[in-house]
Design a protein around this motif. Structure first.
Motif, PDB file in Angstrom:
ATOM      1  N   HIS A 106       0.855  -1.188   0.000  1.00 25.94           N
ATOM      2  CA  HIS A 106       0.000   0.000   0.000  1.00 25.94           C
ATOM      3  C   HIS A 106       0.893   1.242   0.000  1.00 25.94           C
ATOM      4  CE1 HIS A 106      -3.870  -2.058   0.905  1.00 25.94           C
ATOM      5  NE2 HIS A 106      -3.036  -2.983   1.369  1.00 25.94           N
ATOM      6  N   HIS A 107       0.295   2.387  -0.271  1.00 14.77           N
ATOM      7  CA  HIS A 107       1.059   3.626  -0.247  1.00 14.77           C
ATOM      8  C   HIS A 107       0.106   4.786  -0.014  1.00 14.77           C
ATOM      9  CE1 HIS A 107      -0.345   4.649  -4.317  1.00 14.77           C
ATOM     10  NE2 HIS A 107      -0.155   3.366  -4.594  1.00 14.77           N
ATOM     11  N   SER A 108       0.658   5.882   0.433  1.00 11.96           N
ATOM     12  CA  SER A 108      -0.147   7.074   0.679  1.00 11.96           C
ATOM     13  C   SER A 108      -0.423   7.808  -0.625  1.00 11.96           C
ATOM     14  CB  SER A 108       0.572   8.015   1.647  1.00 11.96           C
ATOM     15  OG  SER A 108       1.608   8.710   0.974  1.00 11.96           O
ATOM     16  N   THR A 109      -1.349   8.750  -0.562  1.00 14.39           N
ATOM     17  CA  THR A 109      -1.485   9.708  -1.638  1.00 14.39           C
ATOM     18  C   THR A 109      -0.268  10.641  -1.610  1.00 14.39           C
ATOM     19  OG1 THR A 109      -2.661  11.254  -0.207  1.00 14.39           O
ATOM     20  CG2 THR A 109      -3.993   9.677  -1.467  1.00 14.39           C
ATOM     21  N   SER A 166       5.065  11.517  -0.606  1.00 14.10           N
ATOM     22  CA  SER A 166       4.237  10.322  -0.581  1.00 14.10           C
ATOM     23  C   SER A 166       5.040   9.226   0.101  1.00 14.10           C
ATOM     24  CB  SER A 166       3.803   9.903  -1.989  1.00 14.10           C
ATOM     25  OG  SER A 166       4.922   9.702  -2.826  1.00 14.10           O
ATOM     26  N   VAL A 167       4.330   8.296   0.708  1.00 12.62           N
ATOM     27  CA  VAL A 167       4.956   7.295   1.571  1.00 12.62           C
ATOM     28  C   VAL A 167       4.618   5.908   1.053  1.00 12.62           C
ATOM     29  CG1 VAL A 167       4.964   6.333   3.903  1.00 12.62           C
ATOM     30  CG2 VAL A 167       4.858   8.809   3.575  1.00 12.62           C
ATOM     31  N   GLU A 168       5.638   5.040   0.995  1.00 14.57           N
ATOM     32  CA  GLU A 168       5.440   3.664   0.534  1.00 14.57           C
ATOM     33  C   GLU A 168       6.249   2.720   1.416  1.00 14.57           C
ATOM     34  OE1 GLU A 168       6.491   0.849  -3.348  1.00 14.57           O
ATOM     35  OE2 GLU A 168       7.022   2.973  -3.323  1.00 14.57           O
ATOM     36  N   PRO A 169       5.589   1.759   2.101  1.00 13.66           N
ATOM     37  CA  PRO A 169       6.343   0.761   2.856  1.00 13.66           C
ATOM     38  C   PRO A 169       7.156  -0.125   1.916  1.00 13.66           C
ATOM     39  CG  PRO A 169       4.005   0.762   3.465  1.00 13.66           C
ATOM     40  CD  PRO A 169       4.142   1.579   2.223  1.00 13.66           C
ATOM     41  N   LEU A 170       8.327  -0.523   2.366  1.00 12.96           N
ATOM     42  CA  LEU A 170       9.183  -1.431   1.607  1.00 12.96           C
ATOM     43  C   LEU A 170       9.352  -2.730   2.401  1.00 12.96           C
ATOM     44  CD1 LEU A 170      11.967   1.077   0.475  1.00 12.96           C
ATOM     45  CD2 LEU A 170       9.944   0.350  -0.821  1.00 12.96           C
ATOM     46  N   GLY A 171       9.696  -3.794   1.697  1.00  6.93           N
ATOM     47  CA  GLY A 171       9.921  -5.052   2.385  1.00  6.93           C
ATOM     48  C   GLY A 171       8.626  -5.793   2.675  1.00  6.93           C
ATOM     49  N   ASP A 172       8.700  -6.740   3.630  1.00  6.68           N
ATOM     50  CA  ASP A 172       7.580  -7.639   3.905  1.00  6.68           C
ATOM     51  C   ASP A 172       6.865  -7.360   5.215  1.00  6.68           C
ATOM     52  OD1 ASP A 172       8.169  -9.073   1.556  1.00  6.68           O
ATOM     53  OD2 ASP A 172       9.702 -10.244   2.613  1.00  6.68           O
ATOM     54  N   GLU A 173       7.305  -6.374   5.975  1.00  6.33           N
ATOM     55  CA  GLU A 173       6.670  -6.108   7.261  1.00  6.33           C
ATOM     56  C   GLU A 173       6.069  -4.712   7.272  1.00  6.33           C
ATOM     57  OE1 GLU A 173       9.351  -5.146  10.646  1.00  6.33           O
ATOM     58  OE2 GLU A 173      10.957  -5.753   9.281  1.00  6.33           O
ATOM     59  N   PRO A 174       5.032  -4.513   8.098  1.00  3.34           N
ATOM     60  CA  PRO A 174       4.433  -3.176   8.168  1.00  3.34           C
ATOM     61  C   PRO A 174       5.447  -2.150   8.668  1.00  3.34           C
ATOM     62  CG  PRO A 174       2.992  -4.812   9.193  1.00  3.34           C
ATOM     63  CD  PRO A 174       4.308  -5.491   8.937  1.00  3.34           C
ATOM     64  N   THR A 175       5.249  -0.916   8.265  1.00  6.19           N
ATOM     65  CA  THR A 175       6.018   0.174   8.838  1.00  6.19           C
ATOM     66  C   THR A 175       5.236   0.765  10.001  1.00  6.19           C
ATOM     67  OG1 THR A 175       5.059   1.833   7.363  1.00  6.19           O
ATOM     68  CG2 THR A 175       7.083   0.740   6.645  1.00  6.19           C
ATOM     69  N   VAL A 176       5.970   1.287  10.979  1.00  9.70           N
ATOM     70  CA  VAL A 176       5.372   1.959  12.135  1.00  9.70           C
ATOM     71  C   VAL A 176       6.125   3.261  12.345  1.00  9.70           C
ATOM     72  CG1 VAL A 176       4.860   1.828  14.604  1.00  9.70           C
ATOM     73  CG2 VAL A 176       4.765  -0.246  13.208  1.00  9.70           C
ATOM     74  N   SER A 177       5.387   4.353  12.507  1.00  9.99           N
ATOM     75  CA  SER A 177       6.044   5.644  12.711  1.00  9.99           C
ATOM     76  C   SER A 177       5.338   6.443  13.801  1.00  9.99           C
ATOM     77  CB  SER A 177       6.093   6.456  11.417  1.00  9.99           C
ATOM     78  OG  SER A 177       4.788   6.734  10.941  1.00  9.99           O
ATOM     79  N   PHE A 178       6.119   7.292  14.446  1.00  8.55           N
ATOM     80  CA  PHE A 178       5.634   8.279  15.410  1.00  8.55           C
ATOM     81  C   PHE A 178       5.509   9.585  14.645  1.00  8.55           C
ATOM     82  CE2 PHE A 178       6.591  11.814  18.226  1.00  8.55           C
ATOM     83  CZ  PHE A 178       5.853  11.553  19.369  1.00  8.55           C
ATOM     84  N   ASN A 179       4.296  10.140  14.602  1.00 14.14           N
ATOM     85  CA  ASN A 179       4.032  11.348  13.810  1.00 14.14           C
ATOM     86  C   ASN A 179       3.568  12.477  14.713  1.00 14.14           C
ATOM     87  OD1 ASN A 179       4.286   9.298  11.886  1.00 14.14           O
ATOM     88  ND2 ASN A 179       2.709  10.119  10.560  1.00 14.14           N
TER      89      ASN A 179
END
Length: 202
Positions: A106-109, A166-179
């Motif tokens: 998945h990716h952001s707008t 725009s943001v796109e996760p890479l690899g096979d695991e979810p990304t987690v961020s503090f915003n």
């Protein structure tokens, strides 16, 4: 791997700043103290860049000192590919604190935030594509991609109010961020369509 702080500005450019691996020693740094110090910073510094350069080291200090924050996220929703867990919002206090997670695939707008923001990657790997406005007479919301950054855990991006990414996760695991964002309503946030060269509020 060395961590990095990146400042992303309205024109799509980016530069490293500060010492990302320097964490001030001291006692446990609590969220309430972080928020109190933010209030003082906002009263003292009035432009995005100055605020971001002062606040970013405090974000790193908070995440290193308060490990519980890194677990305060929800699994991404399979239907949307993402989830947001609000850690702090208060009426008439101009700060939003979130934990955000994304599913691979998945990716952001393409979007701005309409306010300064700081995103610290906690888990996974993420591609940030950086854009700038390139208006034409018939396409006032036309964009050009300027560059991209690959973020790893411990990396932080600090964005001025009209920085577009725009943001796109890479690899096979979810990304987690503090915003962390400098508003609570996001009324000036836009998403951009690079195919139709249009923008709309979201």
């Amino acid at each position: 791997m060395a961590h990095q702080n990146w400042l992303i500005t309205d024109d799509g450019s980016h530069r490293p700043f500060g010492d990302a691996d320097m964490v001030e020693p001291g006692r446990y740094y609590r969220l309430f103290r972080f928020l109190t110090e933010l209030e003082d910073i906002l009263d003292t510094f009035h432009d995005d860049t100055s605020r971001l350069e002062v606040i970013t080291p405090l974000v790193r200090k908070l995440l290193v000192s308060s490990y519980w924050l890194q677990m305060e996220y929800s699994a991404p929703n399979p239907a949307t590919g993402w989830s947001v867990n609000f850690l702090y919002r208060e009426h008439e206090y101009p700060i939003t604190v979130q934990m955000v997670s994304w599913l691979p695939g998945h990716h952001s707008t393409i979007h701005n935030h309409g306010t300064w923001g700081i995103v610290a990657l906690v888990g996974g790997q993420e591609r940030n594509r950086l854009w700038k406005r390139a208006p034409q007479p018939q396409q006032p919301d036309r964009l050009e991609q300027i560059d991209e950054l690959i973020l790893n855990p411990g990396d932080i991006v600090a964005l001025t109010a009209n920085a577009i990414h725009s943001v796109e996760p890479l690899g096979d695991e979810p990304t987690v961020s503090f915003n962390l964002y400098g508003v609570t309503d996001f009324s000036d946030r836009y998403e951009f369509d690079p195919k139709t060269h249009t923008a709309k509020l979201f």
